[in-house]
Design an enzyme around this catalytic site. Structure first.
Site, PDB file in Angstrom:
ATOM      1  N   CYS A   1      10.844  26.698  12.871  1.00  0.00           N
ATOM      2  CA  CYS A   1      11.754  26.734  11.945  1.00  0.00           C
ATOM      3  C   CYS A   1      11.088  25.708  10.702  1.00  0.00           C
ATOM      4  CB  CYS A   1      13.118  26.042  12.171  1.00  0.00           C
ATOM      5  SG  CYS A   1      13.870  26.815  13.366  1.00  0.00           S
TER       6      CYS A   1
ATOM      7  N   CYS B   1      21.724  22.361  16.508  1.00  0.00           N
ATOM      8  CA  CYS B   1      21.292  23.691  16.974  1.00  0.00           C
ATOM      9  C   CYS B   1      21.459  23.887  18.401  1.00  0.00           C
ATOM     10  CB  CYS B   1      19.785  23.548  16.741  1.00  0.00           C
ATOM     11  SG  CYS B   1      18.981  25.539  17.089  1.00  0.00           S
TER      12      CYS B   1
ATOM     13  N   ASP C   1      28.769  24.749  19.370  1.00  0.00           N
ATOM     14  CA  ASP C   1      28.280  25.243  20.745  1.00  0.00           C
ATOM     15  C   ASP C   1      28.275  23.862  21.495  1.00  0.00           C
ATOM     16  OD1 ASP C   1      28.369  28.236  20.424  1.00  0.00           O
ATOM     17  OD2 ASP C   1      26.628  27.907  19.149  1.00  0.00           O
TER      18      ASP C   1
ATOM     19  N   LYS D   1      30.993  36.484  21.144  1.00  0.00           N
ATOM     20  CA  LYS D   1      31.404  36.073  20.129  1.00  0.00           C
ATOM     21  C   LYS D   1      33.162  36.465  20.058  1.00  0.00           C
ATOM     22  CE  LYS D   1      27.982  34.954  16.689  1.00  0.00           C
ATOM     23  NZ  LYS D   1      26.950  35.704  17.455  1.00  0.00           N
TER      24      LYS D   1
ATOM     25  N   CYS E   1      18.028  21.774  12.613  1.00  0.00           N
ATOM     26  CA  CYS E   1      19.048  21.076  12.575  1.00  0.00           C
ATOM     27  C   CYS E   1      19.615  20.405  13.783  1.00  0.00           C
ATOM     28  CB  CYS E   1      20.182  22.362  12.462  1.00  0.00           C
ATOM     29  SG  CYS E   1      19.850  23.417  10.911  1.00  0.00           S
TER      30      CYS E   1
ATOM     31  N   ASP F   1      31.472  31.335  20.270  1.00  0.00           N
ATOM     32  CA  ASP F   1      30.399  32.045  21.255  1.00  0.00           C
ATOM     33  C   ASP F   1      30.970  31.464  22.792  1.00  0.00           C
ATOM     34  OD1 ASP F   1      28.335  33.823  21.473  1.00  0.00           O
ATOM     35  OD2 ASP F   1      27.502  32.797  19.752  1.00  0.00           O
TER      36      ASP F   1
ATOM     37  N   ARG G   1      20.058  26.111  20.017  1.00  0.00           N
ATOM     38  CA  ARG G   1      18.447  26.562  20.593  1.00  0.00           C
ATOM     39  C   ARG G   1      17.665  25.558  20.544  1.00  0.00           C
ATOM     40  NH1 ARG G   1      18.998  32.103  18.012  1.00  0.00           N
ATOM     41  NH2 ARG G   1      19.903  33.411  19.688  1.00  0.00           N
TER      42      ARG G   1
ATOM     43  N   ARG H   1      22.781  41.578  24.078  1.00  0.00           N
ATOM     44  CA  ARG H   1      24.327  40.991  24.623  1.00  0.00           C
ATOM     45  C   ARG H   1      25.216  41.908  24.503  1.00  0.00           C
ATOM     46  NH1 ARG H   1      23.757  36.312  22.282  1.00  0.00           N
ATOM     47  NH2 ARG H   1      23.460  35.293  23.931  1.00  0.00           N
ATOM     48  N   TYR H   2      25.134  42.911  23.382  1.00  0.00           N
ATOM     49  CA  TYR H   2      26.005  43.931  23.026  1.00  0.00           C
ATOM     50  C   TYR H   2      25.251  45.411  23.161  1.00  0.00           C
ATOM     51  CZ  TYR H   2      28.502  40.066  21.089  1.00  0.00           C
ATOM     52  OH  TYR H   2      29.170  38.738  20.372  1.00  0.00           O
TER      53      TYR H   2
ATOM     54  N   ARG I   1      23.309  46.326  19.418  1.00  0.00           N
ATOM     55  CA  ARG I   1      22.520  45.479  18.685  1.00  0.00           C
ATOM     56  C   ARG I   1      21.637  44.655  19.662  1.00  0.00           C
ATOM     57  NH1 ARG I   1      27.753  44.518  18.290  1.00  0.00           N
ATOM     58  NH2 ARG I   1      28.767  42.696  18.065  1.00  0.00           N
TER      59      ARG I   1
END
Length: 337
Positions: free
Chosen positions: A98, A105, A266, A310, A102, A303, A107, A85-86, A89
């Site tokens: 996981c 989440c 999100d 972000k 959560c 985001d 995702r 995205r950047y 990084r």
């Protein structure tokens, strides 16, 4: 514990809730570790820990604006398991599994599904992608949760990334230190020690998650010299009051963890019950200014949907006329004119 019957047997839901829990589990992955189960206050209405992890029938109701891929991972994914995205990084997602799942989440449409681990060939391709782009200075392992990998596998991926000449920093995002702290052992800590700095970003949303077992796990990481950060999601019914946030951020700093981001939730499907307005979030962040030190203050961010990254949400302490407001709400003239 992954089924309604198992959750009921553990006393986490009543037997009347088994059908609803199973209906959610058929759509979104459910898993609760014994450690997290031990943190949940049985019989407490809207317990802050239970709300984060236990399935709720509201998850099956989709609200306007919610998206399967709310932060645009797919639009920024040049290869399987890679999000770029950047310029400097890149995200590497070696697993989409996981220890716990959560309920908010972002995702949730991809985590916990079949084929959850990147293959050896996909890892090779991802690292070759990084090596071919000298502008990439930071590799961030996320997922899923990279800390559920064996120390051998995790250490091998980190070591290969660290060996790329342009890579200066590695980062791991994980829920494991607070959700399954027994996984943090000598072997895992050794795997995290590499020839470049490895930052560990711990996802924690409520001060009760920092129980003695989690504190011991975090201490192992800190004692090994690993820089520790924390990410927190602002969640209605979990931490949407200044006292809870202040207690969490102070506790993190006591445990040598720097609060890093406070995320506005999100637009993931079925998560409306967790979302506040941005104005409510800004008011909470404003209330924290002055009552906790700068060391305890994360950056409040959102985001932008679609993969645009972000951005900080403030709030600003400068009004439209140029005046300044202190942490108590008193107005002052701009000293610089």
């Amino acid at each position: 514990m992954r089924t309604g019957r198992a959750l009921a047997a553990a006393g986490l839901i009543d037997r009347e809730g088994i059908g609803a829990a199973d209906a959610v589990a058929a759509r979104y992955t459910v898993a609760v570790t014994p450690h997290v189960a031990g943190l949940i206050e049985r019989g407490a209405a809207d317990d802050a820990i239970a709300r984060q992890y236990l399935p709720d029938s509201g998850e099956l109701a989709r609200s306007p604006g919610e998206r399967d891929d709310p932060i645009g991972d797919d639009a920024r994914s040049p290869l399987p398991g890679v999000v770029h995205r950047y310029p400097d990084r890149v995200l590497l997602m070696p697993t989409t599994s996981c220890a716990v799942y959560c309920r908010f989440c972002f995702r949730r449409e991809r985590v916990g599904r079949g084929g959850s681990a990147m293959s050896a060939e996909q890892i090779d391709a991802a690292l070759a992608y990084v090596a071919a782009r000298p502008a990439i200075r930071e590799v961030i392992l996320t997922g899923g949760d990279p800390m559920i990998l064996s120390p051998r596998r995790l250490g091998a991926i980190l070591g290969r990334a660290a060996a790329i000449p342009s890579v200066e920093v590695l980062r791991i995002h994980s829920r494991v230190p607070v959700a399954d702290p027994a996984r943090i052992d000598r072997a895992l800590v050794a795997a995290l020690r590499q020839d470049v700095p490895v930052y560990v970003a711990i996802h924690v949303n409520h001060p009760r998650e920092l129980d003695p077992a989690a504190a011991r796990a975090i201490a192992q990481l800190a004692d090994a010299g690993l820089p520790l950060l924390a990410q927190t999601v602002l969640l209605k019914g979990v931490n949407d009051d200044a006292d809870t946030l202040a207690a969490l951020f102070r506790a993190l700093v006591r445990h040598r963890v720097r609060p890093y981001y406070l995320h506005h939730p999100d637009l993931a499907p079925g998560t409306a019950r967790f979302r506040l307005s941005i104005e409510q979030g800004q008011a909470l962040v404003r209330a924290l200014r002055g009552r906790i030190s700068g060391l305890c203050q994360p950056t409040y961010v959102i985001d932008i949907p679609g993969g645009y990254g972000k951005v900080p949400l403030g709030p600003s302490f400068r009004d439209v006329e140029g005046g300044l407001s202190d942490w108590q709400g008193n107005a002052h003239p701009d000293p610089h004119g």
